[in-house]
Design a protein around this motif. Sequence first.
Motif, PDB file in Angstrom:
ATOM      1  N   ASN A 189     -57.564 -85.264  17.692  1.00 12.42           N
ATOM      2  CA  ASN A 189     -57.244 -84.062  16.908  1.00 12.42           C
ATOM      3  C   ASN A 189     -56.081 -84.308  15.957  1.00 12.42           C
ATOM      4  OD1 ASN A 189     -59.245 -82.404  18.121  1.00 12.42           O
ATOM      5  ND2 ASN A 189     -57.923 -82.088  19.908  1.00 12.42           N
ATOM      6  N   GLU A 196     -56.118 -85.558   6.856  1.00 12.56           N
ATOM      7  CA  GLU A 196     -56.818 -84.503   6.135  1.00 12.56           C
ATOM      8  C   GLU A 196     -56.633 -84.598   4.624  1.00 12.56           C
ATOM      9  OE1 GLU A 196     -57.730 -79.844   6.999  1.00 12.56           O
ATOM     10  OE2 GLU A 196     -55.724 -80.602   7.405  1.00 12.56           O
ATOM     11  N   HIS A 206     -65.391 -85.319   7.845  1.00 12.18           N
ATOM     12  CA  HIS A 206     -66.413 -84.318   8.169  1.00 12.18           C
ATOM     13  C   HIS A 206     -67.562 -84.889   8.987  1.00 12.18           C
ATOM     14  CE1 HIS A 206     -69.725 -85.695   5.498  1.00 12.18           C
ATOM     15  NE2 HIS A 206     -68.736 -86.257   4.822  1.00 12.18           N
ATOM     16  N   ARG A 209     -65.902 -84.602  12.612  1.00 11.25           N
ATOM     17  CA  ARG A 209     -64.815 -83.666  12.920  1.00 11.25           C
ATOM     18  C   ARG A 209     -65.256 -82.497  13.804  1.00 11.25           C
ATOM     19  NH1 ARG A 209     -60.228 -81.944   8.671  1.00 11.25           N
ATOM     20  NH2 ARG A 209     -58.740 -81.156  10.204  1.00 11.25           N
ATOM     21  N   ASP A 210     -66.403 -81.926  13.543  1.00 11.40           N
ATOM     22  CA  ASP A 210     -66.845 -80.735  14.274  1.00 11.40           C
ATOM     23  C   ASP A 210     -67.620 -81.060  15.545  1.00 11.40           C
ATOM     24  OD1 ASP A 210     -65.700 -79.099  12.331  1.00 11.40           O
ATOM     25  OD2 ASP A 210     -67.520 -79.110  11.105  1.00 11.40           O
ATOM     26  N   SER A 211     -67.715 -82.327  15.879  1.00 14.07           N
ATOM     27  CA  SER A 211     -68.441 -82.719  17.090  1.00 14.07           C
ATOM     28  C   SER A 211     -67.555 -82.541  18.315  1.00 14.07           C
ATOM     29  CB  SER A 211     -68.883 -84.182  16.977  1.00 14.07           C
ATOM     30  OG  SER A 211     -69.425 -84.632  18.201  1.00 14.07           O
ATOM     31  N   TYR A 214     -66.117 -87.681  20.061  1.00 10.49           N
ATOM     32  CA  TYR A 214     -65.967 -88.659  18.989  1.00 10.49           C
ATOM     33  C   TYR A 214     -66.382 -90.035  19.517  1.00 10.49           C
ATOM     34  CZ  TYR A 214     -63.007 -85.330  16.369  1.00 10.49           C
ATOM     35  OH  TYR A 214     -62.519 -84.247  15.687  1.00 10.49           O
ATOM     36  N   ASN A 438     -77.733 -78.385   7.427  1.00 14.46           N
ATOM     37  CA  ASN A 438     -76.584 -77.890   6.687  1.00 14.46           C
ATOM     38  C   ASN A 438     -77.036 -77.247   5.379  1.00 14.46           C
ATOM     39  OD1 ASN A 438     -73.902 -77.430   5.956  1.00 14.46           O
ATOM     40  ND2 ASN A 438     -73.710 -79.422   4.957  1.00 14.46           N
TER      41      ASN A 438
END
Length: 600
Positions: A189, A196, A206, A209-211, A214, A438
Motif C-alpha cells: 500500500n 502515485e 492501475h 492496484r485494485d486487486s 499483489y 472496464n
Amino acid sequence: MPTISVDKAALFKELGREYTTEEFDELCFEFGIELDEDTTNQDRPIVDGVQEPPQLKIEIPANRYDLLCFEGIALMLNIFLQRKALPEYKLAKPANGQLEQIIVKESTTKIRPYVSGAILRGVKFDKARYASFIALQDKLHQNLARQRTLVSIGTHDLDTIKGPFTYDALPPKDIKFVPLNQTKEMDGNELMAFYEKHQQLSKYLHIIRDSPVYPVIFDSQRIVCSLPPIINGDHSKISLDTTNVFIEITALDQTKLEIVNRMMVTMFSQYTSEPFTIEPVEIVSEHNGQTRVTPDLAPRTTTAEVSYINQCCGLELSSSEISNLLTKMAYRAKPSAMSPDTIDVEIPPTRADVLHQCDIMEDVAIAYGFNNLPRSFPSKSGTVAQPLPINKLSDIVRVEAAMAGWSEVLPLILCSHDENFAWLNRKDDGNTAVKLANPKTTEFQVVRTSLLPGLLKTIRENKAHSVPMKIFEVSDVAFKDLSLERKSRNERHFAAAFYGKSSGFEVVHGLLDRVMSMLKSAFIIAEEGLDNAAISDSQYYIKELDDPTYFPGHSASIHLRVGGKDHMIGSFGILHPTVLGKYELKYPVSTLEINIEPFL
C-alpha cells in the motif's frame, strides 16, 4: 512502428565495413527495415560531459521483436549479408546439475497466473551492453507486452539471491521490501502511494492496484525480488559488475510470455561465458502438479510450397534456390524428401513473427530483392479469397428483406446491461452475455445477445419520422461459451421491427414466411410431422410462446425441422407495453428475430 537508436560506429564495426548514409539506407531497404535518421551531422546531447556518438535511428516492423535492440539488428544484418550463420542456441544445466526452480502458488491464478524464467551465466557487461539490455526490456514492455499489462520482465543479480524462488500473490500489507533505487522499506500500500506521481511508474500502478492480492517473487530467504509488473527490489538489482543474471517473467498470456523469454535470452546470450548458451529454469506449479522447463529454444518445424512462393513472387526458383535464400533470413531450410514441391523449414526461436507460409514467402522475396522481382501485372491471382458462406447467406436475406419494403439499419454491437436484459423483461443468468471488464460508459457494458435493443433504439431516435416504420438488421450477437478457447462465440441473426399505429403483427409474420420461403423451408403444422423430402430440404413451424418480452398470447416461437430434428431458431410477436415504455415508444411494435446459421 518502433524506432531503435543504435551507435553508428559500433554497428558498422559489427558489420565489418563503413557505410555511407545512402549505402546503409539501401541495405535497410533490401532487408525490409527503414533508416529514419542519421545524427552524424546534427547537434547531439551531452551525456556525463561527453557528446553522444552519432546514432542511426532505424524503424523496424512492429512484429520483428528480434530487431528491438542493437544485438538483434547486428546479428540479423550479418546473417542477411552472409557474414555469419544463425547461432546454435543451447540450453545447459549448471555445474551441479540442479536447475533453479520457481515454485508457483495457487494464489497467483487470481491475478497473474503465468511465470517463466532463465539464467545467463558469465555475462560480460559494459556501458553499451548494459544500456541495450535495459532498453530491450523497455521496448518489449511497450510493444509486445502492451504497457506491461500482458507481460512484465524482472532481471536480477543471481549472486545476491538464492533459489529456489517462489511466485506468490499476497495482500499488499503482507509484502514488504525496499524498491529499486530506494532506501526505505515499504509495504504494497505504501509503495502505491509513493509512486502515485512517479513519471515512469505511475502509469503501471492501475494494473494491480485494485486487486486484493499483489503478485510477488521471493528467493529462498523470503527476500523480495520483484513486485511485478511494477518494480524490482533494490536488493537484487543488476549493475555493470553483474555476471550472473536471473530473468523472471510474469504474464497473463502464456504465448507472449514465452516469446519475451526467448527474445531476452537469444539477444544477450552472445555475451555469456559460453556464447549462445542459456541455463534453463524449472517452473513447478504446486496447485496442479505440473512442471516445465523454460525457455524452449527448439526451432519450430514447418513446410512451404515451392509453387506457392513462386506464384506469389512471380519467380521460377527451384527448391534449392529458395532454401539458400531463406538462410539469409535466419532460417534453416532444405528441399523435402517427401515432395519436390515442398521445402522443410526450421524457424529459429528469434522469429516469433513467422506464423504461416506467407511469412516465409515474404522473406524469400526480401532475400531475392524487392527491386529484382518481375515488374509485370500478374496473369494469375495469388489469392483464393471468397466470401464466407454465412456472409453470402446474410447478403441474400438482406436483399430479400429490402425487396419486401423494409429498411436496413446498423446499430452498435455493444449496449447497456439493462437494454439487453431488464428493458426486454429478461433476466441475466450470468452465463449468457459477454460483459466488458472496464466499460467507458454505461451504454457499452455488454455484447448484445439479441438484435432487438438496437432496432428499438433506432426507432426511438427516429420517432419524428412518419409511421409505419419497418426496419431490419442482419448481424452478429455473442454468447458466453466456456467450451471454446475464447470463451465466447458469435451467432448470425436476422431481426425486424414494425412500428405503427397498429401492431403490424401480420406484416412481421408475412416477412417471416417470405424469408423462410426464400431459404427453401416450407411451413408445416407441428403435429403433422411431414417427411422432409416430401416438401423441401427443411421445414418450419410455430408454437405459442410465453415470453415476458411479448404481450401475453401474442407471440410465437419459431422451430426449424431438419433431418428429423427440431431446433428453436427464434421468436416473433407484439412487444409488451412495459418494453415499449422503457424505450419511450408510444405506438405498438411487432418484432421478429431468428438465428440464420442453421440454414447453412
